[in-house]
Design a protein around this motif. Structure first.
Motif, PDB file in Angstrom:
ATOM      1  N   ASP A   1      67.811  12.913  42.781  1.00  0.00           N
ATOM      2  CA  ASP A   1      68.149  11.596  43.285  1.00  0.00           C
ATOM      3  C   ASP A   1      68.592  11.766  44.740  1.00  0.00           C
ATOM      4  O   ASP A   1      68.668  12.894  45.242  1.00  0.00           O
TER       5      ASP A   1
ATOM      6  N   HIS B   1      62.097  11.060  39.953  1.00  0.00           N
ATOM      7  CA  HIS B   1      63.288  10.362  40.436  1.00  0.00           C
ATOM      8  C   HIS B   1      64.229  10.066  39.262  1.00  0.00           C
ATOM      9  O   HIS B   1      63.914   9.257  38.390  1.00  0.00           O
TER      10      HIS B   1
ATOM     11  N   ARG C   1      67.345   8.331  38.453  1.00  0.00           N
ATOM     12  CA  ARG C   1      68.206   7.300  39.050  1.00  0.00           C
ATOM     13  C   ARG C   1      69.577   7.322  38.369  1.00  0.00           C
ATOM     14  O   ARG C   1      69.756   6.791  37.278  1.00  0.00           O
TER      15      ARG C   1
ATOM     16  N   PRO D   1      64.146  11.409  46.952  1.00  0.00           N
ATOM     17  CA  PRO D   1      63.193  10.363  46.595  1.00  0.00           C
ATOM     18  C   PRO D   1      63.444   9.045  47.346  1.00  0.00           C
ATOM     19  O   PRO D   1      62.603   8.164  47.310  1.00  0.00           O
TER      20      PRO D   1
END
Length: 207
Positions: free
Chosen positions: A7, A30, A32, A201
């Motif tokens: 992240d 990614h 999150r 990302p």
């Protein structure tokens, strides 16, 4: 194939910068954190602590978490950004460890108490401001004598510490009075791979 689970954070940017510097093909996943991806079973199977980044190497079947371990693995696998001579190698590892044991934890705690904690704790804020300043001063003294942290050659030690100075700049933890550290930061920030790595990302916008 290398798989990076990450992240936008100081620790995550170290891995993306290293992969970009080494021109290695990899697949970016990614994770999150704000939506809890790091607490899902699939991710916890890779890192039970639920933190990014995680690197998976399909070829060797190695699964790594902790950014310092990932940097060292990539450097050893590729022969890049880690000097081959014994003195240079251990100088690099020394400053890599300094980031892991001092710079990262200290700035991380300062972020928590100064920016994230809902009830201010003035004593803790002052404590971590003081420790941050000491860590910056150590880096500044080293860089007064060397172009990069482990000598005159850019290495994984620089990538590791830059992850935190990059975030420090974004959240206004000022170190501009440390002229050697500031000059080093600008040299590293200007590298094309570093510019790419700090947008993957996504760019960091806060603590």
């Amino acid at each position: 194939m290398l798989h990076l689970y990450t992240d936008s954070s100081p620790n995550g940017f170290k891995a993306t910068i290293a992969l970009e510097e080494m021109s290695l093909p990899y697949r970016l996943h990614h994770v999150r954190i704000e939506t809890g991806d790091n607490r899902k079973p699939d991710f916890l199977a890779l890192n039970p602590h639920g933190r990014i980044p995680v690197l998976v190497d399909d070829e060797t079947q190695v699964v790594l978490f902790e950014s310092a371990a990932i940097l060292l693995y990539l450097a050893e696998q590729t022969g890049q950004l880690l000097p081959a001579d014994i003195q240079g190698r251990w100088e690099t590892i020394k400053w890599l460890q300094f980031h892991a044991s001092s710079v990262g934890p200290i700035i991380g705690q300062r972020v928590h108490f100064e920016l994230a904690e809902t009830v201010p704790n003035p004593a803790a804020i002052e404590h971590y401001r003081r420790l941050t300043e000491r860590a910056f001063a150590v880096l500044d003294r080293q860089l007064a004598q060397n172009r990069y942290l482990a000598g005159n050659t850019y290495s994984i030690a620089d990538i590791a510490n830059f992850g935190w100075t990059h975030i420090a700049r974004i959240i206004h933890f000022d170190f501009s009075h440390h002229l050697h550290l500031s000059g080093w930061h600008e040299r590293v920030a200007d590298r094309p791979a570093v510019r790419r790595g700090t947008t993957l990302p996504a760019p960091a916008t806060g603590a």
